[in-house]
Design a protein around this motif. Structure first.
Motif, PDB file in Angstrom:
ATOM      1  N   UNK A 271       0.826  -1.200   0.000  1.00 48.42           N
ATOM      2  CA  UNK A 271       0.000   0.000   0.000  1.00 48.42           C
ATOM      3  C   UNK A 271       0.868   1.261   0.000  1.00 48.42           C
ATOM      4  N   UNK A 272       0.342   2.373  -0.522  1.00 49.68           N
ATOM      5  CA  UNK A 272       1.067   3.645  -0.430  1.00 49.68           C
ATOM      6  C   UNK A 272       1.333   4.009   1.036  1.00 49.68           C
ATOM      7  N   UNK A 273       2.347   4.829   1.268  1.00 45.89           N
ATOM      8  CA  UNK A 273       2.770   5.173   2.627  1.00 45.89           C
ATOM      9  C   UNK A 273       1.615   5.730   3.462  1.00 45.89           C
ATOM     10  N   UNK A 274       0.768   6.577   2.856  1.00 46.97           N
ATOM     11  CA  UNK A 274      -0.310   7.192   3.632  1.00 46.97           C
ATOM     12  C   UNK A 274      -1.298   6.143   4.146  1.00 46.97           C
ATOM     13  N   UNK A 275      -1.520   5.074   3.362  1.00 42.20           N
ATOM     14  CA  UNK A 275      -2.424   4.015   3.803  1.00 42.20           C
ATOM     15  C   UNK A 275      -1.733   3.092   4.808  1.00 42.20           C
ATOM     16  N   UNK A 276      -0.447   2.835   4.632  1.00 44.20           N
ATOM     17  CA  UNK A 276       0.279   2.014   5.607  1.00 44.20           C
ATOM     18  C   UNK A 276       0.247   2.662   6.982  1.00 44.20           C
ATOM     19  N   UNK A 277       0.357   3.973   7.016  1.00 43.85           N
ATOM     20  CA  UNK A 277       0.348   4.705   8.285  1.00 43.85           C
ATOM     21  C   UNK A 277      -1.054   4.769   8.887  1.00 43.85           C
ATOM     22  N   UNK A 278      -2.080   4.743   8.033  1.00 40.57           N
ATOM     23  CA  UNK A 278      -3.459   4.862   8.525  1.00 40.57           C
ATOM     24  C   UNK A 278      -4.019   3.540   9.033  1.00 40.57           C
ATOM     25  N   UNK A 279      -3.563   2.436   8.447  1.00 41.05           N
ATOM     26  CA  UNK A 279      -4.087   1.126   8.821  1.00 41.05           C
ATOM     27  C   UNK A 279      -3.596   0.734  10.207  1.00 41.05           C
ATOM     28  N   UNK A 280      -4.460   0.025  10.953  1.00 43.83           N
ATOM     29  CA  UNK A 280      -4.109  -0.323  12.329  1.00 43.83           C
ATOM     30  C   UNK A 280      -4.509  -1.752  12.653  1.00 43.83           C
ATOM     31  N   UNK A 281      -3.673  -2.408  13.442  1.00 47.36           N
ATOM     32  CA  UNK A 281      -3.987  -3.709  14.009  1.00 47.36           C
ATOM     33  C   UNK A 281      -3.441  -3.687  15.428  1.00 47.36           C
ATOM     34  N   UNK A 282      -4.318  -3.545  16.400  1.00 53.96           N
ATOM     35  CA  UNK A 282      -3.846  -3.456  17.774  1.00 53.96           C
ATOM     36  C   UNK A 282      -4.867  -4.045  18.730  1.00 53.96           C
ATOM     37  N   UNK A 283      -4.428  -4.306  19.921  1.00 56.54           N
ATOM     38  CA  UNK A 283      -5.312  -4.807  20.964  1.00 56.54           C
ATOM     39  C   UNK A 283      -4.886  -4.221  22.289  1.00 56.54           C
ATOM     40  N   UNK A 284      -5.830  -4.067  23.191  1.00 51.91           N
ATOM     41  CA  UNK A 284      -5.490  -3.525  24.506  1.00 51.91           C
ATOM     42  C   UNK A 284      -6.477  -4.028  25.540  1.00 51.91           C
ATOM     43  N   UNK A 285      -6.071  -3.946  26.787  1.00 49.59           N
ATOM     44  CA  UNK A 285      -6.881  -4.421  27.906  1.00 49.59           C
ATOM     45  C   UNK A 285      -7.222  -3.264  28.820  1.00 49.59           C
ATOM     46  N   UNK A 286      -8.491  -3.127  29.162  1.00 46.33           N
ATOM     47  CA  UNK A 286      -8.940  -2.120  30.120  1.00 46.33           C
ATOM     48  C   UNK A 286      -9.906  -2.787  31.105  1.00 46.33           C
ATOM     49  N   UNK A 287     -10.029  -2.224  32.289  1.00 44.87           N
ATOM     50  CA  UNK A 287     -10.982  -2.722  33.279  1.00 44.87           C
ATOM     51  C   UNK A 287     -12.223  -1.837  33.243  1.00 44.87           C
TER      52      UNK A 287
ATOM     53  N   UNK B 123     -14.618  -6.000  18.005  1.00 46.78           N
ATOM     54  CA  UNK B 123     -14.840  -7.196  18.814  1.00 46.78           C
ATOM     55  C   UNK B 123     -14.393  -6.914  20.239  1.00 46.78           C
ATOM     56  N   UNK B 124     -15.251  -7.185  21.203  1.00 48.55           N
ATOM     57  CA  UNK B 124     -14.891  -7.033  22.603  1.00 48.55           C
ATOM     58  C   UNK B 124     -15.123  -8.357  23.321  1.00 48.55           C
ATOM     59  N   UNK B 125     -14.224  -8.708  24.208  1.00 49.88           N
ATOM     60  CA  UNK B 125     -14.361  -9.926  24.994  1.00 49.88           C
ATOM     61  C   UNK B 125     -14.136  -9.589  26.466  1.00 49.88           C
ATOM     62  N   UNK B 126     -14.630 -10.445  27.333  1.00 57.34           N
ATOM     63  CA  UNK B 126     -14.429 -10.242  28.761  1.00 57.34           C
ATOM     64  C   UNK B 126     -13.912 -11.535  29.374  1.00 57.34           C
ATOM     65  N   UNK B 127     -12.985 -11.421  30.315  1.00 56.62           N
ATOM     66  CA  UNK B 127     -12.436 -12.599  30.980  1.00 56.62           C
ATOM     67  C   UNK B 127     -13.493 -13.244  31.872  1.00 56.62           C
ATOM     68  N   UNK B 128     -13.438 -14.544  32.057  1.00 58.30           N
ATOM     69  CA  UNK B 128     -14.395 -15.214  32.943  1.00 58.30           C
ATOM     70  C   UNK B 128     -14.308 -14.665  34.366  1.00 58.30           C
ATOM     71  N   UNK B 129     -15.448 -14.633  35.031  1.00 58.65           N
ATOM     72  CA  UNK B 129     -15.469 -14.185  36.421  1.00 58.65           C
ATOM     73  C   UNK B 129     -14.723 -15.178  37.311  1.00 58.65           C
ATOM     74  N   UNK B 130     -13.970 -14.650  38.235  1.00 56.04           N
ATOM     75  CA  UNK B 130     -13.272 -15.495  39.201  1.00 56.04           C
ATOM     76  C   UNK B 130     -13.683 -15.101  40.609  1.00 56.04           C
ATOM     77  N   UNK B 131     -13.820 -16.077  41.479  1.00 57.51           N
ATOM     78  CA  UNK B 131     -14.208 -15.809  42.865  1.00 57.51           C
ATOM     79  C   UNK B 131     -13.064 -15.117  43.612  1.00 57.51           C
TER      80      UNK B 131
END
Length: 200
Positions: free
Chosen positions: A134-150, A192-200
């Protein structure tokens, strides 16, 4: 852009949901999702055009298009003369829920969701391989990331609604080509969002 959530988004109107397990089972095939995406991105296509775009045979494309048509997901474009008739999407969003349905429908929905994910992940992997081309402007715009928040369930619903609202600002360009600025290309979002199983 085609919105194809496997389950409902916040604020979904109940009457929009697919409730027929046979219709959901018709979506339980990755190639049918590929055809849905193709028709949504490129507009009406004949079985021959679908074959050229996907690398499948014309007979295979015709079979899967007819299956999707049987359950109302696609339809032949009316008023077109000739042997090769183009197909078009009937609706641009396929939605269903596992809540408040019988076991057959729930299982059919799970199968449709699995097929959608299989198609989506294959598309992401393919796009990631092509990224360097892809051209540089599209390479910079495209994203593949993941993160964890509570988060709480309510906060997650609010974030999802906000993200969808931002993307929705550009929805008028789906059907109105004149609304697309120069250089605009089809961009696929997979939320897509997922949640970890509940733990006691």
């Amino acid at each position: 852009m085609i919105n194809t959530p496997c389950y409902t988004y916040p604020g979904t109107v109940a009457d929009d949901l697919i409730r027929d397990p046979k219709a959901l089972r018709a979506l339980a095939h990755p190639f049918r999702w590929k055809l849905i995406m193709l028709l949504g991105t490129d507009g009406p296509q004949t079985a021959t055009q679908c074959a050229e775009a996907t690398g499948e045979s014309v007979a295979s494309c015709s079979y899967h298009l007819n299956t999707l048509a049987k359950y109302g997901f696609v339809a032949e474009v009316p008023g077109v003369k000739g042997k090769q008739k183009p197909w078009q999407l009937v609706q641009h969003m396929q939605r269903w829920s596992g809540e408040g349905v019988d076991e057959e429908t729930a299982l059919a929905g799970e199968a449709a969701g699995e097929a959608f994910l299989e198609h989506a992940f294959a598309e992401i992997r393919d796009a990631n391989r092509r990224k360097s081309l892809e051209p540089a402007e599209w390479r910079e715009a495209l994203a593949l990331n993941g993160r964890l928040e509570f988060l709480t369930a309510q906060e997650l619903q609010e974030i999802t609604a906000e993200v969808l609202a931002i993307i929705g600002r550009y929805s008028d360009r789906n059907d109105d080509k004149s609304a697309r600025p120069e250089g605009a290309r089809p961009v696929r979002f997979l939320l897509s969002t997922t949640v970890s199983p509940q733990r006691d």
